[in-house]
Design an enzyme around this catalytic site. Sequence first.
Site, PDB file in Angstrom:
ATOM      1  N   TYR A 144      39.872  47.220  46.980  1.00 19.57           N
ATOM      2  CA  TYR A 144      38.865  48.118  46.827  1.00 19.57           C
ATOM      3  C   TYR A 144      37.563  47.239  47.011  1.00 19.57           C
ATOM      4  CZ  TYR A 144      35.355  51.777  45.673  1.00 19.57           C
ATOM      5  OH  TYR A 144      34.077  52.577  45.934  1.00 19.57           O
ATOM      6  N   ASP A 239      35.846  38.715  46.593  1.00 21.10           N
ATOM      7  CA  ASP A 239      35.189  39.868  46.173  1.00 21.10           C
ATOM      8  C   ASP A 239      35.362  39.857  44.601  1.00 21.10           C
ATOM      9  OD1 ASP A 239      34.106  42.302  44.898  1.00 21.10           O
ATOM     10  OD2 ASP A 239      35.300  43.600  46.554  1.00 21.10           O
ATOM     11  N   LYS A 267      29.070  44.473  38.334  1.00 21.52           N
ATOM     12  CA  LYS A 267      29.375  44.649  36.983  1.00 21.52           C
ATOM     13  C   LYS A 267      28.837  43.718  36.108  1.00 21.52           C
ATOM     14  CE  LYS A 267      33.575  47.004  38.842  1.00 21.52           C
ATOM     15  NZ  LYS A 267      33.784  48.307  38.694  1.00 21.52           N
TER      16      LYS A 267
END
Length: 429
Positions: A144, A239, A267
Amino acid sequence: MNTTHSAELFRTAQKYIPGGVNSPVRAFGAVGGTPIFFTRGEGAYLFDVDGNRYLDFVASWGPLILGHRHPAVLEAIEKTLRKGTSFGAPTEEEIALAQKVAEMVPSVECVRMVNSGTEATMTAIRLARALTERDKIVKFTGCYHGHADAFLLQAGSGVATLGIPGSPGVPKALAADTFLSPYNDLDALKELFRLRGTEIAAVIVEPIAGNMGTVPPQPGFLDGLRTLTQKSGSLLIFDEVITGFRVSEGGAQKLYGIQPDLTCLGKIIGGGLPVGAVGGSCRLLHALAPAGSVYQAGTLSGNPLAMAAGLATLETLRKEAVIPRLNRTAETFADALQTAIHTKGFPIQLNQVGSMFSLFFCEKPVSDFKTASQTNTALYARFFHKLLERGVYFPPSAFETVFLSAVMTQNDLQIALEAIVGSLEEIFQ
Ligand code: PMP
């Protein structure tokens, strides 16, 4: 456990917010029941509107590696807040955070701050497409990379949780520019490169997958990506929105010793406030406007509050050597859990890398999205609710990563272990 007030709030929320939530997995659709509405976090614990307390293994989906309301992070936010929240103009805080990221992440010299992981990955592929003058990208099934059009194909996280292969609203023509390949299958990727390599701008990968549950890269997989992309003139994008500043100070690239061309961060870099970033060599990053002509912008990008929270988090991680300690704690916890699984003969799989782990309710090892999809989601749902009753908050989906945070004590982890084993015993009795 009484969750009456949460249930009432959820009914009202559904009137004003689609599905009652601002991000799909939060709605508990995959596990049933009512989402818990929280009021407060403190260290490793969350408190809900009905007065229940939970040991938090979600950590706001990863950012809160230092737990809730860490004093250094709070102090940095409060101090900055008194001077203003956003100027839409350069500040010293942005340089400090960019410099810190460049010091910590091996392949990064130069950083563009954005406001989310999604913005980071969108920017990275635009950059890759501009630099290579090619249109196609490769993503791996079950990974994702946020909710931009190009990535919503066989994606993990909420897309997998809802059991949908893609999303209405993504133009067919755009989807056609994304090639899909199975995670951990280098041969499949080699074949794709043999056939279409000259059209591929970039391969984007979660170097440790976290959005189909935790799935580590098999030996040679990331090396293989590096070699293949280099040979064909494509860029390799890591990522590291989840793995950055978590599996090591320098992310998965430092852990495995592989240098991607571009790195997406999110994050932890925001310390609990909305931040994302794209980093890489100055040569590549200088293609972004205004240094270069690849356009990217953001009203609140690099705002001082978010920069201060991120910087305080990264400084604390370094100063207190938090990550090696957390990794050791996680290792001990995972060993104890694995021993219990083995001794009791529970038919489940534990995948773990550092402070990321997942339990899959299936009998065969999980190494890609196909094997992850064999997990019995109904059993996971029962397990999730049994943990909740015991005051342990796990992600409300079988396709997410469980996070340990640095503020969990030995006692917290012992309680968690007993709750997990107790729940599994009830399920498999
Ligand atoms: N990449 C990865 C690996 C992620 O896990 C996520 C979010 N879970 C994103 C990108 C998107 O980040 P955001 O939700 O901040 O847009």
